[in-house]
Design a protein around this motif. Structure first.
Motif, PDB file in Angstrom:
ATOM      1  N   LEU A   1       0.827  -1.200   0.000  1.00 38.91           N
ATOM      2  CA  LEU A   1       0.000   0.000   0.000  1.00 38.91           C
ATOM      3  C   LEU A   1       0.864   1.255   0.000  1.00 38.91           C
ATOM      4  O   LEU A   1       0.483   2.287  -0.569  1.00 38.91           O
ATOM      5  CB  LEU A   1      -0.925  -0.009   1.215  1.00 38.91           C
ATOM      6  CG  LEU A   1      -2.074   1.005   1.218  1.00 38.91           C
ATOM      7  CD1 LEU A   1      -2.951   0.811  -0.008  1.00 38.91           C
ATOM      8  CD2 LEU A   1      -2.895   0.883   2.488  1.00 38.91           C
ATOM      9  N   ALA A   2       2.052   1.167   0.609  1.00 37.25           N
ATOM     10  CA  ALA A   2       2.983   2.300   0.583  1.00 37.25           C
ATOM     11  C   ALA A   2       3.418   2.613  -0.847  1.00 37.25           C
ATOM     12  O   ALA A   2       3.498   3.784  -1.246  1.00 37.25           O
ATOM     13  CB  ALA A   2       4.191   1.997   1.462  1.00 37.25           C
ATOM     14  N   LEU A   3       3.701   1.583  -1.641  1.00 30.35           N
ATOM     15  CA  LEU A   3       4.076   1.792  -3.042  1.00 30.35           C
ATOM     16  C   LEU A   3       2.944   2.440  -3.821  1.00 30.35           C
ATOM     17  O   LEU A   3       3.158   3.385  -4.593  1.00 30.35           O
ATOM     18  CB  LEU A   3       4.447   0.455  -3.696  1.00 30.35           C
ATOM     19  CG  LEU A   3       5.756  -0.209  -3.288  1.00 30.35           C
ATOM     20  CD1 LEU A   3       5.985  -1.458  -4.127  1.00 30.35           C
ATOM     21  CD2 LEU A   3       6.929   0.739  -3.440  1.00 30.35           C
ATOM     22  N   VAL A   4       1.740   1.929  -3.633  1.00 25.80           N
ATOM     23  CA  VAL A   4       0.577   2.468  -4.343  1.00 25.80           C
ATOM     24  C   VAL A   4       0.356   3.926  -3.953  1.00 25.80           C
ATOM     25  O   VAL A   4       0.122   4.795  -4.819  1.00 25.80           O
ATOM     26  CB  VAL A   4      -0.674   1.624  -4.037  1.00 25.80           C
ATOM     27  CG1 VAL A   4      -1.933   2.307  -4.566  1.00 25.80           C
ATOM     28  CG2 VAL A   4      -0.542   0.236  -4.643  1.00 25.80           C
ATOM     29  N   SER A   5       0.428   4.219  -2.666  1.00 33.56           N
ATOM     30  CA  SER A   5       0.208   5.591  -2.189  1.00 33.56           C
ATOM     31  C   SER A   5       1.268   6.533  -2.748  1.00 33.56           C
ATOM     32  O   SER A   5       0.959   7.661  -3.165  1.00 33.56           O
ATOM     33  CB  SER A   5       0.228   5.619  -0.662  1.00 33.56           C
ATOM     34  OG  SER A   5      -0.790   4.792  -0.120  1.00 33.56           O
TER      35      SER A   5
ATOM     36  N   ALA B   1      11.759  -1.590  -5.800  1.00 31.70           N
ATOM     37  CA  ALA B   1      10.939  -0.625  -6.530  1.00 31.70           C
ATOM     38  C   ALA B   1      10.955   0.741  -5.842  1.00 31.70           C
ATOM     39  O   ALA B   1      11.028   1.783  -6.507  1.00 31.70           O
ATOM     40  CB  ALA B   1       9.513  -1.145  -6.647  1.00 31.70           C
ATOM     41  N   ALA B   2      10.896   0.742  -4.511  1.00 27.92           N
ATOM     42  CA  ALA B   2      10.887   2.004  -3.770  1.00 27.92           C
ATOM     43  C   ALA B   2      12.187   2.775  -3.973  1.00 27.92           C
ATOM     44  O   ALA B   2      12.170   3.998  -4.184  1.00 27.92           O
ATOM     45  CB  ALA B   2      10.652   1.732  -2.294  1.00 27.92           C
ATOM     46  N   LEU B   3      13.317   2.098  -3.923  1.00 29.83           N
ATOM     47  CA  LEU B   3      14.600   2.768  -4.125  1.00 29.83           C
ATOM     48  C   LEU B   3      14.704   3.338  -5.540  1.00 29.83           C
ATOM     49  O   LEU B   3      15.128   4.486  -5.737  1.00 29.83           O
ATOM     50  CB  LEU B   3      15.745   1.781  -3.879  1.00 29.83           C
ATOM     51  CG  LEU B   3      16.173   1.549  -2.429  1.00 29.83           C
ATOM     52  CD1 LEU B   3      17.195   0.433  -2.357  1.00 29.83           C
ATOM     53  CD2 LEU B   3      16.732   2.827  -1.816  1.00 29.83           C
ATOM     54  N   ARG B   4      14.339   2.528  -6.512  1.00 29.31           N
ATOM     55  CA  ARG B   4      14.460   2.951  -7.911  1.00 29.31           C
ATOM     56  C   ARG B   4      13.606   4.191  -8.186  1.00 29.31           C
ATOM     57  O   ARG B   4      14.063   5.142  -8.835  1.00 29.31           O
ATOM     58  CB  ARG B   4      14.051   1.777  -8.808  1.00 29.31           C
ATOM     59  CG  ARG B   4      14.173   2.007 -10.282  1.00 29.31           C
ATOM     60  CD  ARG B   4      14.208   0.693 -11.051  1.00 29.31           C
ATOM     61  NE  ARG B   4      13.400  -0.342 -10.475  1.00 29.31           N
ATOM     62  CZ  ARG B   4      12.100  -0.544 -10.716  1.00 29.31           C
ATOM     63  NH1 ARG B   4      11.467   0.279 -11.535  1.00 29.31           N
ATOM     64  NH2 ARG B   4      11.449  -1.558 -10.160  1.00 29.31           N
ATOM     65  N   ARG B   5      12.400   4.205  -7.675  1.00 31.05           N
ATOM     66  CA  ARG B   5      11.519   5.347  -7.925  1.00 31.05           C
ATOM     67  C   ARG B   5      11.909   6.552  -7.074  1.00 31.05           C
ATOM     68  O   ARG B   5      11.693   7.701  -7.486  1.00 31.05           O
ATOM     69  CB  ARG B   5      10.070   4.938  -7.662  1.00 31.05           C
ATOM     70  CG  ARG B   5       9.593   3.869  -8.640  1.00 31.05           C
ATOM     71  CD  ARG B   5       8.264   3.258  -8.259  1.00 31.05           C
ATOM     72  NE  ARG B   5       7.976   2.082  -9.077  1.00 31.05           N
ATOM     73  CZ  ARG B   5       6.912   1.306  -8.908  1.00 31.05           C
ATOM     74  NH1 ARG B   5       6.044   1.574  -7.948  1.00 31.05           N
ATOM     75  NH2 ARG B   5       6.732   0.266  -9.689  1.00 31.05           N
ATOM     76  N   SER B   6      12.485   6.306  -5.912  1.00 31.86           N
ATOM     77  CA  SER B   6      12.932   7.416  -5.064  1.00 31.86           C
ATOM     78  C   SER B   6      14.067   8.191  -5.727  1.00 31.86           C
ATOM     79  O   SER B   6      14.176   9.413  -5.563  1.00 31.86           O
ATOM     80  CB  SER B   6      13.380   6.893  -3.698  1.00 31.86           C
ATOM     81  OG  SER B   6      12.289   6.346  -2.980  1.00 31.86           O
ATOM     82  N   ILE B   7      14.931   7.493  -6.456  1.00 25.50           N
ATOM     83  CA  ILE B   7      16.017   8.162  -7.180  1.00 25.50           C
ATOM     84  C   ILE B   7      15.444   9.185  -8.146  1.00 25.50           C
ATOM     85  O   ILE B   7      15.893  10.335  -8.219  1.00 25.50           O
ATOM     86  CB  ILE B   7      16.874   7.134  -7.947  1.00 25.50           C
ATOM     87  CG1 ILE B   7      17.579   6.194  -6.972  1.00 25.50           C
ATOM     88  CG2 ILE B   7      17.906   7.836  -8.828  1.00 25.50           C
ATOM     89  CD1 ILE B   7      18.221   4.992  -7.648  1.00 25.50           C
ATOM     90  N   TYR B   8      14.426   8.774  -8.881  1.00 25.18           N
ATOM     91  CA  TYR B   8      13.801   9.662  -9.869  1.00 25.18           C
ATOM     92  C   TYR B   8      13.147  10.865  -9.198  1.00 25.18           C
ATOM     93  O   TYR B   8      13.350  12.016  -9.616  1.00 25.18           O
ATOM     94  CB  TYR B   8      12.769   8.874 -10.678  1.00 25.18           C
ATOM     95  CG  TYR B   8      11.896   9.746 -11.549  1.00 25.18           C
ATOM     96  CD1 TYR B   8      12.367  10.242 -12.760  1.00 25.18           C
ATOM     97  CD2 TYR B   8      10.606  10.088 -11.150  1.00 25.18           C
ATOM     98  CE1 TYR B   8      11.573  11.052 -13.554  1.00 25.18           C
ATOM     99  CE2 TYR B   8       9.811  10.891 -11.928  1.00 25.18           C
ATOM    100  CZ  TYR B   8      10.289  11.377 -13.132  1.00 25.18           C
ATOM    101  OH  TYR B   8       9.495  12.182 -13.905  1.00 25.18           O
ATOM    102  N   ILE B   9      12.366  10.614  -8.147  1.00 28.83           N
ATOM    103  CA  ILE B   9      11.642  11.699  -7.488  1.00 28.83           C
ATOM    104  C   ILE B   9      12.616  12.731  -6.914  1.00 28.83           C
ATOM    105  O   ILE B   9      12.463  13.938  -7.112  1.00 28.83           O
ATOM    106  CB  ILE B   9      10.744  11.146  -6.373  1.00 28.83           C
ATOM    107  CG1 ILE B   9       9.623  10.281  -6.954  1.00 28.83           C
ATOM    108  CG2 ILE B   9      10.125  12.278  -5.558  1.00 28.83           C
ATOM    109  CD1 ILE B   9       8.770   9.603  -5.909  1.00 28.83           C
ATOM    110  N   ALA B  10      13.619  12.265  -6.179  1.00 29.23           N
ATOM    111  CA  ALA B  10      14.572  13.182  -5.549  1.00 29.23           C
ATOM    112  C   ALA B  10      15.362  13.958  -6.586  1.00 29.23           C
ATOM    113  O   ALA B  10      15.639  15.156  -6.413  1.00 29.23           O
ATOM    114  CB  ALA B  10      15.511  12.400  -4.636  1.00 29.23           C
TER     115      ALA B  10
END
Length: 437
Positions: free
Chosen positions: A149-153, A184-193
């Motif tokens: 749910l954290a990923l979806v949110s 998945a969280a790490l990979r997407r966090s790189i993009y967001i930051a």
């Protein structure tokens, strides 16, 4: 780990494979939450680098889908099976299966607030579920579905509120370390930051990813993100930090990343980084590996056009064989060659006929054109093609010429040269656009 996976697959296949009748009978006895555990294990194994488990992942997804659709509604009296259905939907399962289960849920086993938010997300309307998820997440964050749910949110809010998205991703990593959720969280966090300009945080996420998930099938996406991060923010990133992240990679992967970095840097005008990355790629190329060296030569030549010996760079670019390049790199080579040719081309000027009213002793004040250095600067600016060409001031005339009221004219030959140069630069822009980044 592979042995354990094979044992897991063997046990699972014993339960769900075989003759059609036996398979159906075994499925009736297998609880969905047990099947989901196998799916999670297989997905985590894939994220850690065992690509052979991907076939098992596809098999499990289809098997769980069938089990959920054929199960008696009473099976969801066990909340673990309800959670299993939700995890399945958030783990790449068939979204229509969740719809099917909700339609049959006359016993109220599923939380309608949560299922409505998930239905919006899975149907591509994630932004409509942002408020609902913000209310629901604190309640479910410590449950069996909390990490998913954290990923979806986070995915739902990442464009409007990147800081909140990173908070969600960080929670998912905290409660599910070493899993596909963390990957998945790490990979997407790189993009967001990176997009938000939080370079230190983005580099920290990249470092963690490189330490743990370089063997993931999604690591190529990480490589693209890291290359873009390094090129876009090269001035703000320490070279040692880039080298540290790349140190976790084997030689072929380091070389590939350096080549990607050199290419994007050359196209983006980051010539220092392009030269540095190309040199490192060349150093990592083996004797029998001609293609990586050819690409490194091309990107190094691109970087040398505006800052080094243009003639030598031109020779190097021309010498690169086309059959060693992809279609995109051939277009890039053609654009680089056209730029170099424009830099080296000397403007041709014709003498301006003197006006009869100008005395013979009056100094000729006609404008003779831009210097070669000025033309070189303009030729290397891809944006110059759509702007007005700056024209330098005319040479200050002698005092007696001012008294006569005469003004300097622009050489028609120079005007023709500038117009031709602008047209040529437009062609170069078209080549670069067609080549893509």
């Amino acid at each position: 780990m592979l042995r354990r996976l094979l044992l897991t697959g063997t046990v699972l296949c014993t339960a769900v494979c075989g003759a059609a009748s036996a398979r159906a009978e075994n499925l009736d006895d297998l609880a969905p939450y047990k099947m989901i555990r196998s799916l999670q294990y297989v997905q985590d194994t894939v994220a850690l680098g065992d690509h052979s488990a991907m076939e098992m992942q596809r098999f499990l997804l289809s098997t769980i889908d069938e089990r959920l659709r054929t199960a008696n509604s009473s099976i969801f009296d066990d909340p673990r099976n309800v959670d299993a259905a939700l995890v399945y939907a958030m783990s790449g399962g068939n979204p229509e299966t969740l719809e099917f289960l909700i339609t049959k849920d006359v016993g109220g086993h599923f939380d309608s607030r949560l299922t409505d938010a998930l239905r919006s997300y899975l149907s591509g309307r994630g932004t409509q579920s942002v408020k609902s998820l913000a209310v629901i997440f604190p309640e479910y964050k410590r449950s069996r579905v909390g990490a998913y749910l954290a990923l979806v949110s986070a995915n739902s809010v990442m464009r409007k509120d990147p800081a909140l998205a990173l908070t969600y991703f960080d929670w998912g990593r905290l409660v599910a370390p070493g899993t596909i959720v963390e990957e998945a969280a790490l990979r997407r966090s790189i993009y967001i930051a990176s997009e938000a300009g939080w370079i230190d945080r983005s580099m920290a996420y990249a470092n963690r990813y490189a330490r743990r998930y370089l063997r993931s099938p999604y690591a190529s996406q990480f490589a693209d993100l890291f290359v873009k991060l390094a090129v876009d923010h090269f001035e703000a990133i320490k070279e040692d930090d880039i080298l540290e992240i790349l140190s976790f990679m084997d030689v072929p992967r380091q070389r590939e990343v350096y080549l990607r970095m050199a290419r994007l840097a050359a196209i983006s005008g980051k010539n220092k980084l392009a030269s540095l990355a190309a040199e490192r790629a060349q150093a990592l190329s083996g004797d029998g590996e001609s293609v990586p060296k050819v690409l490194a030569d091309l990107y190094s030549g691109l970087a040398s056009v505006p800052s080094g010996d243009v003639a030598q760079a031109m020779e190097s670019i021309i010498a690169i064989p086309d059959d060693k390049l992809s279609a995109k790199d051939r277009a890039l080579k053609a654009a680089a060659r056209a730029v170099a040719e424009e830099v080296l081309r000397v403007p041709e000027t014709a003498p301006v006929e003197a006006k009869a009213t100008v005395p013979a002793e009056t100094e000729d004040t006609s404008y003779e054109g831009l210097s070669e250095a000025e033309m070189a600067d303009r030729s290397m600016d891809p944006r110059a093609g759509g702007e007005e060409t700056p024209v330098a001031s005319a040479v200050e005339p002698k005092e007696e010429t001012k008294e006569q009221g005469e003004t300097a004219g622009i050489d028609p030959a120079f005007d023709t040269f500038v117009s031709g140069g602008r047209s040529k630069l437009d062609e170069i822009d078209a080549l670069l656009k067609g080549e893509g980044s």
